[in-house]
Design an enzyme around this catalytic site. Structure first.
Site, PDB file in Angstrom:
ATOM      1  CD  GLU A   1       0.665   0.185   3.248  1.00 32.78           C
ATOM      2  OE1 GLU A   1       0.615   1.534   2.813  1.00 32.78           O
ATOM      3  OE2 GLU A   1       1.640  -0.276   3.660  1.00 32.78           O
TER       4      GLU A   1
ATOM      5  CD  GLU B   1       7.589   1.903  -1.139  1.00 34.21           C
ATOM      6  OE1 GLU B   1       7.943   1.304  -1.783  1.00 34.21           O
ATOM      7  OE2 GLU B   1       7.968   2.841  -0.483  1.00 34.21           O
TER       8      GLU B   1
END
Length: 684
Positions: A273, A416
């Site tokens: 994310e 991430e």
């Protein structure tokens, strides 16, 4: 003003020539582009002009166009508040007028299939045949068994790996809850699209493909797939982050993405994310769903100061107070407190389970999304693998609630998908041993088998003062369930004559489901999910005595986990035979192990056989409820030698488990979060 679109449809300007053109880039009127300008105010921003007109403003960092009306409205609300303009002049997001269509959730639940128990058994047997200590690779062996159950075969490969990095912005950033502003989301998304971010470099080293996706960024980024729901969420400290329809849309995008990747041949999905402010949303979701106080769920994120941490906690407390989410309704919680990328990740987890493809969870935001997914579609946790336990304070609580145990504890908080990527080399190492190691015969080594010390039982069969007793070794509920299904019938000893007596289901009783498994296997959350499917009343029978600080904390944690889910908690440690429930309904008993211990080791220091007392209590409960879900612990699996009294207790618990497995309508064993049904039909 009544809604954001009114910024671009001012009736006073309706007859001006600029409204006669269809091209939004041709608009060049500040009255349309800037509500504050229309109100005679200035925000201090500098407009950038093109040949056709105004394009954007340095204070807003978003294009001044009609299709950006929503985010411009929220940004101007922030600026106007700072400028001292009356809130009545600043608009709010209009609530939904039509009920959202929740039928998708039911469709996904109906389509969910359990893992292949036979394939898992074959994978476990293959591990046990490898010339090494039993369970020598610990959680990595469990992970491979889980992969086999999803694949439906003991042959496991992870050649194609996909990291999905879902990106979105959060309105709560306006409350000063982050170290950087919202523009960083688009900046980092661009780096991911260029494959230059930290996670992309890790992905290259572990042969994973990266797929960045825009679920709700304020600014579009080339190279990022557009599954845009809206221009960021609203500020949840002032109202719902999104509508339920938007939440369902983001969920659907996540499910679709998982299905597309599975169809393309990817054998494992990884969650990632990117969204400035998403740890605030994850903290709020966790506090609401697990019933935890905000101070236990809110961390420093990317590095907040003490003052920033205080602002973050205050904003989340306001968000929960203003929105009053229903903890028993995960969609309501998601819409009021979540983010578009978190909703998308929840959908990705659901979609992975539907496709029987494993999904490796990254850190805290991904774990919060996974918790939402499991609450929305119980059972999808079967496809989830925890990668690491994030440094954020609530990460462990979420993994505990999901019954997942992360193999990596490195204090990571990069995001991430970096942590999920780091799991891949560990899985590769485990599969190298799984596929290539020699067996015991080839190695010339005698095969390891579980060892347990044999001791005399606490009570002998001819001891009439004993409440039961048997020299037989403990029988696991799995074995008991299998014997019952084959007609063999588990047993306990009749204390009157010492004969083996079959145990029957009490007449007129409700349904009995026995849920068993080892530590942190997910049995508690699975049992709870069964109960949550039933209408009230619901009773939670807590059998654990709160001895010591650790015991009190465990009791407090279990209470928090039940909070807001419609359970009436009954603290009861012994003598269930005299317990009377206030109404007939659903009962969750947690757990048989503690109840057995309480009946064994009496307050006056004496030790007695607990079997009859426990079974009489279960009989009493069963006839008072529609459904009794009893959670117990497996016995005899650790191969550890204990003192005589503890060993006698373990043997007694084994006999209780055997008898309950015989009585039960359903016996389910949880292994690494995966349910294996040994009797009856899986309830989830």
């Amino acid at each position: 003003m009544t809604n954001s679109s009114s910024f671009f449809s001012n009736r006073a300007c309706a007859y001006f020539p600029c409204h006669a053109v269809d091209d939004p880039d041709s608009f060049n009127c500040l009255f349309c582009y800037c509500p504050l300008y229309m109100l005679g105010e200035r925000c201090g921003g500098n407009f950038r002009y093109t040949a056709k007109g105004i394009k954007d403003c340095s204070a807003c960092t978003v294009p001044h166009r009609p299709d950006a009306a929503g985010v411009i409205g929220r940004r101007f609300a922030e600026i106007a508040q700072a400028a001292g303009i009356k809130p009545s002049l600043i608009e709010k997001t209009e609530p939904e007028t039509a009920a959202p269509d929740r039928s998708l959730l039911a469709e996904w639940q109906a389509a969910l299939t359990p893992p292949d128990a036979a394939a898992m058994e074959r994978a476990r047997a293959k591990w046990d045949a490898v010339a090494k200590p039993l369970h020598g690779l610990g959680k990595l062996e469990d992970a491979v068994v889980k992969l086999a159950g999803l694949r439906g075969s003991e042959r496991v490969t992870l050649e194609k790996r996909a990291l999905a990095v879902l990106c979105a912005d959060h309105g709560i950033v306006a409350q000063g809850v982050t170290q950087t502003d919202a523009s960083v989301t688009a900046t980092m998304a661009a780096r991911i699209a260029e494959r230059r971010s930290s996670a992309c470099l890790i992905a290259k080293s572990v042969r994973a493909d990266v797929f960045p996706v825009d679920l709700g960024m304020l600014r579009r980024v080339p190279g990022v797939r557009d599954l845009h729901v809206a221009d960021g969420t609203a500020d949840m400290s002032e109202g719902p982050a999104m509508t339920e329809t938007q939440a369902l849309t983001a969920l659907r995008h996540g499910v679709t993405l998982a299905r597309e990747l599975a169809k393309a041949g990817y054998q494992i999905l990884l969650t990632g994310e990117m969204g400035i402010g998403n740890t605030s949303a994850a903290s709020a979701l966790t506090a609401a769903l697990l019933g935890l106080p905000v101070e236990q769920t809110v961390g420093r994120g990317a590095g907040l100061s003490d003052a920033g941490l205080a602002r973050k906690r205050s904003a989340i407390e306001r968000a929960i107070a203003v929105n009053r989410p229903d903890p028993a309704d995960a969609l309501d919680v998601l819409a009021k407190l979540g983010g578009f990328e978190l909703a998308g990740l929840a959908g990705l987890c659901i979609g992975a389970a539907l496709c029987r493809v494993p999904v490796a969870l990254d850190g805290f935001p991904s774990a919060a999304a996974a918790l939402v997914a499991e609450r929305l579609v119980p059972g999808c946790v079967h496809a989830m693998l925890a990668s690491h336990c994030s440094a954020e304070p609530a990460a462990r609580a979420i993994l505990d609630a999901l019954g997942l145990d992360a193999p990596i504890h490195a204090g990571m908080k990069l995001g991430e998908g970096a942590g999920a990527l780091c799991l891949l080399p560990l899985l590769d190492a485990a599969l190298a041993v799984y596929d290539g190691a020699v067996g015991f015969a080839e190695a010339g080594v005698e095969q390891y088998v579980p060892q347990a010390e044999v001791v005399e039982p606490l009570c002998q069969p001819d001891d009439k003062s004993c409440r039961g007793g048997s020299p037989e070794p403990p029988v696991s509920p799995v074995t008991a369930g299998r014997r019952a299904a084959e007609g063999g019938g588990p047993y306990v000893l009749n204390p009157q004559d010492g004969e083996q007596t079959a145990i029957a289901h009490p007449e007129g009783g409700g349904m009995l489901i026995l849920v068993t498994g080892g530590s942190a296997c997910g049995k508690s959350s699975y049992a709870e999910a069964i109960c949550m499917q039933k209408p009230g009343p619901r009773f939670y029978l807590a059998s654990m005595r709160p001895n010591g600080e650790e015991g009190r904390e465990r009791v407090a944690r279990h209470r928090r986990l039940r909070m807001g889910k419609g359970f009436e908690t009954v603290e009861r440690y012994t003598d269930y035979a005299s317990l009377r429930l206030p109404a007939r309904g659903t009962v969750l008993l947690e757990d048989i192990g503690n109840l057995c211990a309480n009946e064994t080791f009496c307050a006056d220091g004496t030790v007695r056989d607990p079997v009859k007392a426990v079974l009489d209590g279960i009989d009493t409960l069963t006839v008072q409820c529609e459904l009794l879900v009893a959670v117990t612990n497996e016995t005899g699996a650790d191969g550890i030698s204990y003192d005589e009294e503890t060993t006698a207790y373990i043997r007694a618990l084994g006999r209780v488990n055997a008898a309950l497995a015989a009585r039960a309508d359903v016996v389910v064993e949880l292994v690494a979060g995966l349910p294996i049904c040994w009797k009856g039909t899986l309830p989830l």
